[in-house]
Design a protein around this motif. Structure first.
Motif, short mmCIF file in Angstrom:
data_model
loop_
_atom_site.label_atom_id
_atom_site.label_comp_id
_atom_site.label_asym_id
_atom_site.label_seq_id
_atom_site.Cartn_x
_atom_site.Cartn_y
_atom_site.Cartn_z
N VAL A 50 -3.13 11.48 -6.67
CA VAL A 50 -3.34 10.30 -5.83
C VAL A 50 -2.46 10.48 -4.60
O VAL A 50 -1.26 10.23 -4.65
N THR A 107 -5.32 9.16 5.78
CA THR A 107 -6.27 9.02 4.69
C THR A 107 -5.49 8.82 3.39
O THR A 107 -4.66 9.66 3.03
N LYS A 109 -5.55 7.74 -0.80
CA LYS A 109 -6.26 7.49 -2.05
C LYS A 109 -5.53 6.44 -2.90
O LYS A 109 -5.97 6.12 -4.00
N GLN A 318 -10.29 2.06 -11.78
CA GLN A 318 -10.09 3.47 -11.49
C GLN A 318 -9.18 4.05 -12.56
O GLN A 318 -8.32 3.36 -13.11
N TRP A 320 -6.95 7.90 -13.34
CA TRP A 320 -6.55 9.24 -12.88
C TRP A 320 -5.90 9.97 -14.04
O TRP A 320 -5.24 9.35 -14.88
#
Length: 340
Positions: A50, A107, A109, A318, A320
Protein backbone atom coordinates in the motif's frame (compact mmCIF):
# COMPACT_ATOMS: atom_id res chain seq x y z
CA UNK A 1 12.47 25.57 13.17
CA UNK A 2 15.24 26.74 10.88
CA UNK A 3 16.51 24.55 8.08
CA UNK A 4 19.93 25.05 6.51
CA UNK A 5 19.75 25.59 2.80
CA UNK A 6 21.61 23.26 0.49
CA UNK A 7 22.78 26.32 -1.39
CA UNK A 8 21.29 28.85 -3.77
CA UNK A 9 20.42 27.37 -7.13
CA UNK A 10 23.12 27.87 -9.73
CA UNK A 11 22.73 25.98 -12.99
CA UNK A 12 26.46 25.55 -13.37
CA UNK A 13 26.73 23.97 -9.89
CA UNK A 14 23.49 22.01 -9.58
CA UNK A 15 22.12 20.21 -12.62
CA UNK A 16 18.49 19.31 -11.98
CA UNK A 17 16.92 16.18 -13.36
CA UNK A 18 14.04 16.61 -15.80
CA UNK A 19 11.92 14.08 -13.89
CA UNK A 20 12.07 12.62 -10.40
CA UNK A 21 10.27 10.02 -8.36
CA UNK A 22 9.75 9.41 -4.65
CA UNK A 23 7.92 6.57 -2.92
CA UNK A 24 6.78 5.64 0.57
CA UNK A 25 4.46 3.18 2.26
CA UNK A 26 1.40 2.98 4.44
CA UNK A 27 1.90 1.87 8.02
CA UNK A 28 0.05 -0.18 10.58
CA UNK A 29 0.52 -0.30 14.32
CA UNK A 30 1.19 -3.91 15.21
CA UNK A 31 1.36 -3.53 18.99
CA UNK A 32 0.91 -0.71 21.49
CA UNK A 33 -2.12 1.24 20.31
CA UNK A 34 -3.24 3.73 22.95
CA UNK A 35 -0.72 2.52 25.53
CA UNK A 36 1.94 4.42 23.55
CA UNK A 37 0.19 7.64 24.63
CA UNK A 38 1.03 6.73 28.22
CA UNK A 39 4.75 6.14 27.69
CA UNK A 40 4.57 2.46 26.81
CA UNK A 41 6.37 0.98 23.78
CA UNK A 42 4.71 0.34 20.44
CA UNK A 43 5.66 -1.51 17.27
CA UNK A 44 4.62 -0.33 13.83
CA UNK A 45 5.55 -1.61 10.40
CA UNK A 46 5.50 -0.35 6.79
CA UNK A 47 3.16 -1.91 4.25
CA UNK A 48 4.88 -2.26 0.90
CA UNK A 49 1.67 -3.35 -0.79
CA UNK A 50 0.00 0.00 0.00
CA UNK A 51 2.14 2.85 -1.27
CA UNK A 52 2.33 6.51 -2.29
CA UNK A 53 4.21 7.78 -5.33
CA UNK A 54 5.23 11.40 -5.97
CA UNK A 55 6.35 12.25 -9.50
CA UNK A 56 7.87 15.61 -10.45
CA UNK A 57 8.24 16.84 -14.01
CA UNK A 58 10.00 20.13 -14.72
CA UNK A 59 7.93 22.56 -16.80
CA UNK A 60 8.37 25.94 -18.46
CA UNK A 61 6.29 27.89 -15.95
CA UNK A 62 4.14 27.60 -12.84
CA UNK A 63 4.00 25.17 -9.94
CA UNK A 64 1.15 22.69 -10.33
CA UNK A 65 -0.03 19.72 -8.30
CA UNK A 66 -2.39 16.89 -9.17
CA UNK A 67 -3.64 14.51 -6.46
CA UNK A 68 -6.92 12.96 -5.39
CA UNK A 69 -7.88 16.07 -3.36
CA UNK A 70 -6.74 18.91 -5.62
CA UNK A 71 -5.73 19.69 -9.19
CA UNK A 72 -4.26 23.12 -9.89
CA UNK A 73 -1.68 25.72 -8.82
CA UNK A 74 0.03 24.93 -5.52
CA UNK A 75 -0.54 28.45 -4.18
CA UNK A 76 -4.29 27.90 -4.54
CA UNK A 77 -4.42 24.70 -2.47
CA UNK A 78 -7.13 24.78 0.19
CA UNK A 79 -6.50 24.82 3.93
CA UNK A 80 -7.15 21.10 4.29
CA UNK A 81 -3.91 20.65 2.31
CA UNK A 82 -1.99 23.37 4.11
CA UNK A 83 0.55 20.89 5.46
CA UNK A 84 1.49 19.72 1.96
CA UNK A 85 1.63 23.29 0.66
CA UNK A 86 3.93 24.44 3.47
CA UNK A 87 6.13 21.37 3.09
CA UNK A 88 6.63 22.00 -0.63
CA UNK A 89 7.60 25.63 0.09
CA UNK A 90 10.01 24.50 2.79
CA UNK A 91 11.63 21.97 0.44
CA UNK A 92 12.10 24.55 -2.29
CA UNK A 93 13.65 26.96 0.23
CA UNK A 94 15.97 24.28 1.61
CA UNK A 95 17.01 23.20 -1.87
CA UNK A 96 17.57 26.82 -2.93
CA UNK A 97 15.09 27.37 -5.76
CA UNK A 98 11.74 28.72 -4.55
CA UNK A 99 10.57 29.64 -8.06
CA UNK A 100 11.32 26.35 -9.79
CA UNK A 101 8.48 25.53 -12.26
CA UNK A 102 7.18 21.95 -12.14
CA UNK A 103 4.22 19.59 -12.25
CA UNK A 104 3.83 17.35 -9.20
CA UNK A 105 1.62 14.25 -9.36
CA UNK A 106 0.78 12.28 -6.22
CA UNK A 107 -0.74 8.83 -6.51
CA UNK A 108 -1.82 7.14 -3.30
CA UNK A 109 -3.21 3.68 -2.62
CA UNK A 110 -3.70 4.52 1.07
CA UNK A 111 -7.31 5.08 2.18
CA UNK A 112 -7.68 8.20 4.26
CA UNK A 113 -8.70 8.19 7.92
CA UNK A 114 -8.00 4.50 8.42
CA UNK A 115 -4.99 4.83 10.71
CA UNK A 116 -2.57 3.88 7.91
CA UNK A 117 -0.49 7.06 7.96
CA UNK A 118 -1.69 8.63 4.71
CA UNK A 119 -0.43 12.17 5.37
CA UNK A 120 3.00 11.06 6.64
CA UNK A 121 3.48 8.71 3.70
CA UNK A 122 2.63 11.54 1.30
CA UNK A 123 5.19 13.77 3.00
CA UNK A 124 7.94 11.15 2.79
CA UNK A 125 7.26 10.53 -0.91
CA UNK A 126 7.32 14.29 -1.60
CA UNK A 127 10.60 14.84 0.21
CA UNK A 128 12.28 11.94 -1.57
CA UNK A 129 11.03 13.16 -4.94
CA UNK A 130 12.36 16.72 -4.50
CA UNK A 131 15.74 15.55 -3.21
CA UNK A 132 15.89 13.12 -6.13
CA UNK A 133 15.10 15.99 -8.52
CA UNK A 134 17.97 18.05 -7.14
CA UNK A 135 20.20 14.96 -6.86
CA UNK A 136 21.05 15.87 -3.27
CA UNK A 137 21.79 13.15 -0.66
CA UNK A 138 19.11 12.79 2.00
CA UNK A 139 19.83 11.32 5.42
CA UNK A 140 17.12 9.58 7.39
CA UNK A 141 17.39 12.21 10.11
CA UNK A 142 16.78 15.06 7.66
CA UNK A 143 13.93 13.15 6.04
CA UNK A 144 12.08 12.75 9.34
CA UNK A 145 12.82 16.35 10.33
CA UNK A 146 11.26 17.65 7.12
CA UNK A 147 8.30 15.25 7.30
CA UNK A 148 7.49 16.73 10.69
CA UNK A 149 6.81 20.09 8.99
CA UNK A 150 3.66 18.67 7.42
CA UNK A 151 2.74 16.40 10.32
CA UNK A 152 2.74 19.28 12.85
CA UNK A 153 0.30 21.23 10.70
CA UNK A 154 -1.95 18.26 10.00
CA UNK A 155 -1.86 16.53 13.40
CA UNK A 156 -0.69 19.18 15.87
CA UNK A 157 1.54 17.08 18.10
CA UNK A 158 2.66 14.01 16.14
CA UNK A 159 4.62 11.21 17.82
CA UNK A 160 6.79 10.77 14.73
CA UNK A 161 5.71 7.14 14.41
CA UNK A 162 3.88 7.53 11.09
CA UNK A 163 6.73 9.19 9.21
CA UNK A 164 9.34 6.92 10.76
CA UNK A 165 7.39 3.85 9.66
CA UNK A 166 6.37 5.14 6.22
CA UNK A 167 10.04 5.70 5.41
CA UNK A 168 11.36 2.48 6.94
CA UNK A 169 12.34 -0.90 5.53
CA UNK A 170 11.51 -2.65 8.77
CA UNK A 171 9.39 -2.35 11.93
CA UNK A 172 9.74 0.67 14.21
CA UNK A 173 10.04 0.55 18.00
CA UNK A 174 8.69 3.74 19.55
CA UNK A 175 8.50 5.07 23.08
CA UNK A 176 7.06 8.55 22.80
CA UNK A 177 9.61 11.34 23.30
CA UNK A 178 12.30 8.77 24.15
CA UNK A 179 13.03 6.15 21.49
CA UNK A 180 12.23 5.95 17.77
CA UNK A 181 14.31 3.23 16.15
CA UNK A 182 14.23 0.50 13.54
CA UNK A 183 14.29 -3.05 14.87
CA UNK A 184 15.40 -6.28 13.26
CA UNK A 185 13.16 -9.28 12.81
CA UNK A 186 13.27 -12.64 11.09
CA UNK A 187 10.08 -13.92 9.53
CA UNK A 188 9.94 -15.66 6.15
CA UNK A 189 6.81 -17.79 5.80
CA UNK A 190 4.10 -15.81 7.64
CA UNK A 191 2.05 -13.07 5.99
CA UNK A 192 -0.03 -10.24 7.37
CA UNK A 193 -3.58 -9.68 6.16
CA UNK A 194 -4.97 -6.15 6.49
CA UNK A 195 -8.71 -5.57 6.15
CA UNK A 196 -10.47 -2.22 5.85
CA UNK A 197 -13.77 -2.13 7.72
CA UNK A 198 -14.93 0.69 5.47
CA UNK A 199 -15.60 2.84 8.54
CA UNK A 200 -13.44 5.89 9.13
CA UNK A 201 -11.36 5.70 12.29
CA UNK A 202 -12.13 8.18 15.05
CA UNK A 203 -8.72 8.89 16.53
CA UNK A 204 -9.67 11.88 18.67
CA UNK A 205 -12.76 10.20 20.04
CA UNK A 206 -10.91 6.95 20.76
CA UNK A 207 -8.02 8.69 22.53
CA UNK A 208 -10.50 10.69 24.63
CA UNK A 209 -12.45 7.54 25.47
CA UNK A 210 -9.33 5.77 26.76
CA UNK A 211 -8.29 8.89 28.69
CA UNK A 212 -11.72 9.05 30.35
CA UNK A 213 -11.40 5.38 31.30
CA UNK A 214 -7.97 6.00 32.83
CA UNK A 215 -9.36 8.90 34.87
CA UNK A 216 -12.76 7.47 35.79
CA UNK A 217 -11.90 3.77 36.13
CA UNK A 218 -8.16 3.61 36.84
CA UNK A 219 -8.35 0.21 38.52
CA UNK A 220 -9.58 -1.24 35.24
CA UNK A 221 -7.87 0.90 32.61
CA UNK A 222 -4.35 1.36 33.99
CA UNK A 223 -3.59 -2.39 34.25
CA UNK A 224 -4.80 -2.79 30.65
CA UNK A 225 -2.48 0.02 29.52
CA UNK A 226 0.44 -1.60 31.35
CA UNK A 227 -0.35 -5.02 29.87
CA UNK A 228 -0.45 -3.58 26.34
CA UNK A 229 3.03 -2.19 26.93
CA UNK A 230 4.25 -5.55 28.20
CA UNK A 231 2.77 -7.25 25.15
CA UNK A 232 4.73 -4.91 22.86
CA UNK A 233 7.96 -5.80 24.69
CA UNK A 234 7.26 -9.53 24.34
CA UNK A 235 6.37 -9.02 20.66
CA UNK A 236 9.75 -7.41 19.97
CA UNK A 237 11.46 -10.52 21.31
CA UNK A 238 9.11 -12.76 19.31
CA UNK A 239 9.98 -10.87 16.12
CA UNK A 240 13.70 -11.24 16.75
CA UNK A 241 13.39 -14.98 17.41
CA UNK A 242 10.87 -15.83 14.65
CA UNK A 243 8.30 -16.97 17.20
CA UNK A 244 5.25 -16.56 14.99
CA UNK A 245 3.00 -18.57 17.31
CA UNK A 246 3.75 -16.20 20.19
CA UNK A 247 3.16 -13.21 17.93
CA UNK A 248 -0.31 -14.51 17.13
CA UNK A 249 -1.11 -15.11 20.79
CA UNK A 250 0.05 -11.60 21.67
CA UNK A 251 -2.14 -10.14 18.93
CA UNK A 252 -5.18 -11.93 20.37
CA UNK A 253 -4.37 -10.71 23.88
CA UNK A 254 -3.91 -7.17 22.60
CA UNK A 255 -7.30 -7.25 20.89
CA UNK A 256 -8.96 -8.42 24.10
CA UNK A 257 -7.39 -5.55 26.07
CA UNK A 258 -8.29 -2.94 23.42
CA UNK A 259 -11.88 -4.22 23.41
CA UNK A 260 -12.00 -3.88 27.20
CA UNK A 261 -10.80 -0.28 26.81
CA UNK A 262 -13.81 0.29 24.53
CA UNK A 263 -12.08 1.09 21.23
CA UNK A 264 -13.06 -2.00 19.24
CA UNK A 265 -16.34 -2.27 17.34
CA UNK A 266 -18.73 -5.09 16.50
CA UNK A 267 -17.36 -5.13 12.94
CA UNK A 268 -13.72 -5.32 14.04
CA UNK A 269 -14.60 -8.01 16.59
CA UNK A 270 -16.37 -9.98 13.86
CA UNK A 271 -13.43 -9.67 11.47
CA UNK A 272 -11.07 -10.96 14.18
CA UNK A 273 -13.30 -13.97 14.84
CA UNK A 274 -13.56 -14.75 11.13
CA UNK A 275 -9.78 -14.50 10.65
CA UNK A 276 -9.13 -16.87 13.55
CA UNK A 277 -11.78 -19.29 12.25
CA UNK A 278 -9.78 -19.42 9.00
CA UNK A 279 -6.54 -20.37 10.77
CA UNK A 280 -5.08 -16.93 11.53
CA UNK A 281 -2.40 -17.21 14.19
CA UNK A 282 -3.75 -13.99 15.71
CA UNK A 283 -5.94 -11.00 14.84
CA UNK A 284 -6.53 -7.53 16.24
CA UNK A 285 -7.57 -4.01 15.34
CA UNK A 286 -4.83 -1.63 14.27
CA UNK A 287 -4.67 2.07 15.02
CA UNK A 288 -7.03 4.07 17.19
CA UNK A 289 -10.06 1.83 16.66
CA UNK A 290 -13.74 2.82 16.56
CA UNK A 291 -13.43 2.00 12.86
CA UNK A 292 -10.47 1.67 10.52
CA UNK A 293 -8.65 -1.59 9.90
CA UNK A 294 -7.84 -4.92 11.48
CA UNK A 295 -4.84 -7.17 10.89
CA UNK A 296 -4.38 -10.93 11.01
CA UNK A 297 -1.21 -13.02 11.01
CA UNK A 298 -1.28 -16.02 8.69
CA UNK A 299 1.22 -18.89 8.80
CA UNK A 300 1.69 -18.81 5.01
CA UNK A 301 0.44 -17.15 1.84
CA UNK A 302 -2.20 -19.81 1.15
CA UNK A 303 -3.79 -19.22 4.55
CA UNK A 304 -3.52 -15.47 4.03
CA UNK A 305 -5.50 -15.73 0.80
CA UNK A 306 -8.24 -17.73 2.52
CA UNK A 307 -8.44 -15.22 5.37
CA UNK A 308 -8.53 -12.32 2.91
CA UNK A 309 -11.36 -13.90 0.92
CA UNK A 310 -13.38 -14.64 4.06
CA UNK A 311 -12.98 -11.06 5.29
CA UNK A 312 -14.12 -9.59 1.98
CA UNK A 313 -17.13 -11.89 2.01
CA UNK A 314 -17.89 -10.60 5.52
CA UNK A 315 -17.92 -6.98 4.33
CA UNK A 316 -14.32 -5.74 4.29
CA UNK A 317 -14.12 -3.02 1.62
CA UNK A 318 -10.46 -3.75 0.86
CA UNK A 319 -7.89 -6.31 1.91
CA UNK A 320 -4.14 -6.48 1.42
CA UNK A 321 -1.64 -9.28 1.96
CA UNK A 322 1.81 -8.28 3.17
CA UNK A 323 4.72 -10.71 2.88
CA UNK A 324 7.73 -10.28 5.16
CA UNK A 325 10.23 -11.80 2.74
CA UNK A 326 11.45 -8.58 1.14
CA UNK A 327 11.99 -6.58 4.30
CA UNK A 328 15.46 -5.09 4.70
CA UNK A 329 16.94 -6.05 8.08
CA UNK A 330 19.85 -3.61 7.81
CA UNK A 331 19.78 -0.57 10.07
CA UNK A 332 22.78 1.13 8.48
CA UNK A 333 22.69 4.80 7.46
CA UNK A 334 22.07 5.30 3.77
CA UNK A 335 20.97 7.83 1.21
CA UNK A 336 17.22 8.01 1.86
CA UNK A 337 16.10 9.66 -1.38
CA UNK A 338 16.67 6.53 -3.39
CA UNK A 339 13.48 5.36 -5.08
CA UNK A 340 11.89 2.66 -2.95
Amino acid sequence: MNYDKIGMFESERIRLKENALGKSNAKIIWFGEHSVVYGKPSIAMPLYSVDVTAEIERTAAGQQIKCRYFDGPINEMTDNLKGVRVLIGTLLDVLGNRDLPFMLRITSKIPSERGMGSSAATSVALIRAFYHLFEVPLSRGRLLELANVEEKITHGNPSGLDAATASSDMPIWLIKNEINEQISFHLSRPCLVIADSGIKGKTGQAVSLVHDNVVDEPDLAIPLINQLGEIATLARHALATSNESLLGTLMNQSQDHLAELGVSTSTLDLFCRIARAHHALGAKLTGSGLGGCMIALAANHADAQKISTALRQAGATQTWIQSFRNYDISTGEKNDNLVK
